[in-house]
Each structure stands twice: as structure tokens, then as C-alpha cells.
Design a protein around this motif. Structure first.
Motif, PDB file in Angstrom:
ATOM      1  N   LEU A  18     -39.380  16.767 -60.707  1.00 31.60           N
ATOM      2  CA  LEU A  18     -39.217  18.208 -60.509  1.00 31.60           C
ATOM      3  C   LEU A  18     -38.726  18.484 -59.088  1.00 31.60           C
ATOM      4  O   LEU A  18     -39.305  18.014 -58.115  1.00 31.60           O
ATOM      5  CB  LEU A  18     -40.540  18.925 -60.752  1.00 31.60           C
ATOM      6  CG  LEU A  18     -40.557  20.428 -60.500  1.00 31.60           C
ATOM      7  CD1 LEU A  18     -39.611  21.134 -61.454  1.00 31.60           C
ATOM      8  CD2 LEU A  18     -41.983  20.977 -60.641  1.00 31.60           C
ATOM      9  N   GLN A  65     -37.403  21.775 -56.643  1.00 32.29           N
ATOM     10  CA  GLN A  65     -37.193  23.209 -56.499  1.00 32.29           C
ATOM     11  C   GLN A  65     -36.081  23.474 -55.501  1.00 32.29           C
ATOM     12  O   GLN A  65     -35.768  22.637 -54.647  1.00 32.29           O
ATOM     13  CB  GLN A  65     -38.492  23.889 -56.038  1.00 32.29           C
ATOM     14  CG  GLN A  65     -39.603  23.829 -57.088  1.00 32.29           C
ATOM     15  CD  GLN A  65     -40.832  24.590 -56.665  1.00 32.29           C
ATOM     16  OE1 GLN A  65     -40.997  24.937 -55.499  1.00 32.29           O
ATOM     17  NE2 GLN A  65     -41.709  24.854 -57.622  1.00 32.29           N
ATOM     18  N   SER A  71     -35.402  25.737 -60.127  1.00 34.56           N
ATOM     19  CA  SER A  71     -35.859  24.348 -60.157  1.00 34.56           C
ATOM     20  C   SER A  71     -35.045  23.562 -61.173  1.00 34.56           C
ATOM     21  O   SER A  71     -34.397  24.124 -62.056  1.00 34.56           O
ATOM     22  CB  SER A  71     -37.349  24.270 -60.513  1.00 34.56           C
ATOM     23  OG  SER A  71     -37.574  24.763 -61.827  1.00 34.56           O
ATOM     24  N   ASP A  92     -38.714  29.793 -61.617  1.00 34.95           N
ATOM     25  CA  ASP A  92     -39.893  29.111 -62.107  1.00 34.95           C
ATOM     26  C   ASP A  92     -40.845  30.122 -62.733  1.00 34.95           C
ATOM     27  O   ASP A  92     -40.511  31.293 -62.917  1.00 34.95           O
ATOM     28  CB  ASP A  92     -40.570  28.319 -60.983  1.00 34.95           C
ATOM     29  CG  ASP A  92     -41.042  29.223 -59.850  1.00 34.95           C
ATOM     30  OD1 ASP A  92     -41.031  30.457 -60.036  1.00 34.95           O
ATOM     31  OD2 ASP A  92     -41.422  28.697 -58.797  1.00 34.95           O
ATOM     32  N   GLN A 145     -35.274  19.553 -63.324  1.00 29.32           N
ATOM     33  CA  GLN A 145     -36.105  18.387 -63.614  1.00 29.32           C
ATOM     34  C   GLN A 145     -35.522  17.608 -64.778  1.00 29.32           C
ATOM     35  O   GLN A 145     -34.707  18.118 -65.551  1.00 29.32           O
ATOM     36  CB  GLN A 145     -37.535  18.805 -63.950  1.00 29.32           C
ATOM     37  CG  GLN A 145     -37.622  19.695 -65.178  1.00 29.32           C
ATOM     38  CD  GLN A 145     -39.043  20.096 -65.496  1.00 29.32           C
ATOM     39  OE1 GLN A 145     -39.887  19.233 -65.712  1.00 29.32           O
ATOM     40  NE2 GLN A 145     -39.302  21.396 -65.504  1.00 29.32           N
TER      41      GLN A 145
END
Length: 315
Positions: free
Chosen positions: A279, A281, A175, A168, A177
Motif C-alpha cells: 500500500l 499513499q 493510494s 482513501d 496497492q
């Protein structure tokens, strides 16, 4: 006595000869021909006017459609010799029915013989420009067997674009998304979908289309229709991390809704977009220990990257 008998016989024979001769003459005479009557001349009957047969019911229901009689290059004014009228059961939407409405107009692109003409035939713009609406952009993405759903993508499919980031912004955790949801695929390799008016973007026969379908599996690019507001995000994502295309179900009816909706209506990608975009992680995927002590110390894992595969190994 003998002389008298001889005389009698002679007389009998003489009379028989005379009778036989008479009968021969009578028999040999031809019968008189009957009198010939003069033929009666009859006046010919008056001519009967035959009404033309009515056209078949099926032909009466057909409609005139103007099509090209031969190939026409771009920027060439059309003449009456370039056009012909076909009688079709169903006239395509927007087609012309009179040759006079088209003569003298020029097309912006080359058209093949047999193409039916509409106002879009005389509009400027390439193939992709005629496949999207105002407010949309056509953007190409690089794909392989993994990114492109094992080569099973087809024009008209809707896909979510997933982004994987090795780290990130703080450089601490990986991560993933959904960077842009529900994008419509315009083309896969050389295989194109329809234009805005529903006409095939490629004037090809069934054999040529079959060849494109076979090469679709090995395509290395796809073109998606991106709403203008999401275009910069998709471009940044394509240069930041690893992309994946997740195919959405056809039962959602996104493609049908697209063709049925007005051009000014927000696209499904804009309506499904959210602030966080799912999102996730990497530390959120870590499992707690059976005792429930999530804060127990754990050895640091070492990230090993082999091509597109990323694994964690604990020393």
C-alpha cells in the motif's frame, strides 16, 4: 578333220551337260531333318513358402489411439462407426487404445472429427470449468489498451492486479496497492489457453488461431483464475477504483510450477499475498525540501481529473 573336231566337241559338251545336270540334282536336294527327340518332362519344383515381411521398426513403435472419425454432437452415444484407431508415435496422456472402451458412452459437449478421446471428454462442464482446479474461480475483467498492457497479454501469463483509489476511506489522500498478486490469465478475448489436461480448449486449425491472435490485441475482456479466498477482494477492487494489470516475468516459472504442482497445493497468488499488499499513499511520494524541512507549509493542490489521467495543480 573338221568333222572329227566337231564330234569331239559335241562329246565334250554332252559330258559337261550331264555333269552339270548331276550337280544340279545333288545341290537341289534338301538335307534330311535331324531326328526329333521326345521332350523330357520335368516335375515342377516344390512351392517355396515366403515369410511375411516384418513391419518397419517405426510402425512397430507406434501406439493405438482412438480418435473421432466425424463430428459428434453433445449428449450423443458413440458408436463404432464414429470412432477410428490412429497409429501415433506418442500416445496422448489418458487416451484410449481400444474402441470397445468407448462405444455407448456420451459426451457432454460437441466434439470435432480428429479429436482424441480421454476421460475428460466425458466429463461435464464448459470450457472455463475445465481450465481451472477445485478451489479456483474464473473471473472476467474489463480491460483496454492501458489496463491490459497495451494488448500484449496472452493466455498463460501471470499478472499482478493493481488498484488505484482516488481517495482513501477518510477521503483525504490517494493510494495505490497490489490488490491481488500473480493471477493466471485463462483467456484474452476469444483466445483461450489449454485445459487442465494440457489439451487445447479450442479445436481450431492454424488459420483460425491466427485470426484469434490478431484480434487479441483489441480484446476488451480477460478471464483470470482467482483463488477462492481472494475472489471477493478482486471483485470489490474492480468496483471501487481503477485497475491495472502488471505482467510478471516468465522466468519466475509460475506457469510451469502450476502444472507441476498438486491440485491441493496453495496457488502462487495465495502464497505471495500479504497484509498491506504494498500500500502506497500519495503523501508518501511528496519530496522533502532541499533544507530537509518536511513540515514547511505548502499550498494545497487542486486535483484535476481528465479521463484516466489525474493531475495536481497548485493555484
Amino acid at each position: 578333220m573338221s568333222s572329227r573336231i566337231t564330234m569331239v566337241l559335241a562329246i565334250v559338251f554332252l559330258l559337261g551337260a550331264i555333269l552339270a545336270g548331276y550337280l544340279g540334282i545333288v545341290v537341289s536336294k534338301e538335307p534330311a531333318a535331324p531326328p526329333v527327340e521326345a521332350p523330357v518332362v520335368q516335375a515342377p519344383p516344390p512351392p517355396v513358402e515366403v515369410a511375411p515381411a516384418p513391419p518397419p521398426v517405426e510402425d512397430a513403435l507406434r501406439q493405438n489411439v482412438v480418435v473421432l472419425a466425424r463430428d459428434v454432437p453433445a449428449y450423443t452415444p458413440l458408436t463404432a462407426d464414429d470412432l477410428v484407431i490412429e497409429r501415433l508415435k506418442v500416445a496422448p496422456a489418458g487416451s484410449f487404445s481400444k474402441i470397445e472402451d468407448i462405444v455407448g458412452r456420451s459426451t457432454w459437449r460437441s466434439l470435432a472429427a480428429g479429436t482424441w478421446l480421454s476421460e475428460s471428454s466425458f466429463e461435464a462442464g464448459g470450457t472455463l470449468a475445465r481450465m481451472i482446479r477445485p478451489g479456483e474461480r474464473a473471473l472476467a475483467l474489463s480491460v483496454d489498451e492501458v489496463i491490459g498492457a497495451s494488448g500484449q497479454l496472452s493466455p498463460g501469463d501471470y499478472v499482478d492486479v493493481l488498484l488505484y483509489l482516488p481517495q482513501d476511506t477518510e477521503g483525504s489522500a490517494r493510494s495505490s496497492q497490489v490488490v491481488v498478486p500473480a493471477l493466471r490469465i485463462l483467456s484474452v478475448g476469444e483466445l483461450l489457453g489449454p485445459t487442465r489436461d494440457g489439451k487445447p480448449a479450442q479445436n481450431i486449425n492454424a488459420e483460425e488461431r491466427l485470426k484469434l491472435e490478431q484480434r487479441r490485441v483489441n480484446a476488451r475482456t480477460v478471464v483470470v483464475a482467482v483463488p477462492e479466498t481472494l475472489m471477493s477482494r478482486l471483485l470489490l477492487a474492480s468496483q471501487t477504483g481503477v485497475l491495472r494489470l502488471a505482467v510478471r516475468s516468465a522466468d519466475e516459472g509460475n506457469l510451469q510450477e502450476y502444472w507441476a504442482s498438486e491440485p491441493g497445493r496453495p496457488d502462487v497468488a495465495v502464497r505471495l499475498d500479504s497484509a498491506r499488499r504494498n500500500l502506497v499513499q500519495f503523501n508518501q511520494l511528496s519530496l522533502e525540501s532541499p533544507s530537509g524541512n518536511a513540515g514547511a507549509a505548502r499550498p494545497h493542490a487542486v486535483e484535476v481529473i481528465r479521463g484516466n489521467q489525474v493531475t495536481q495543480q497548485t493555484p
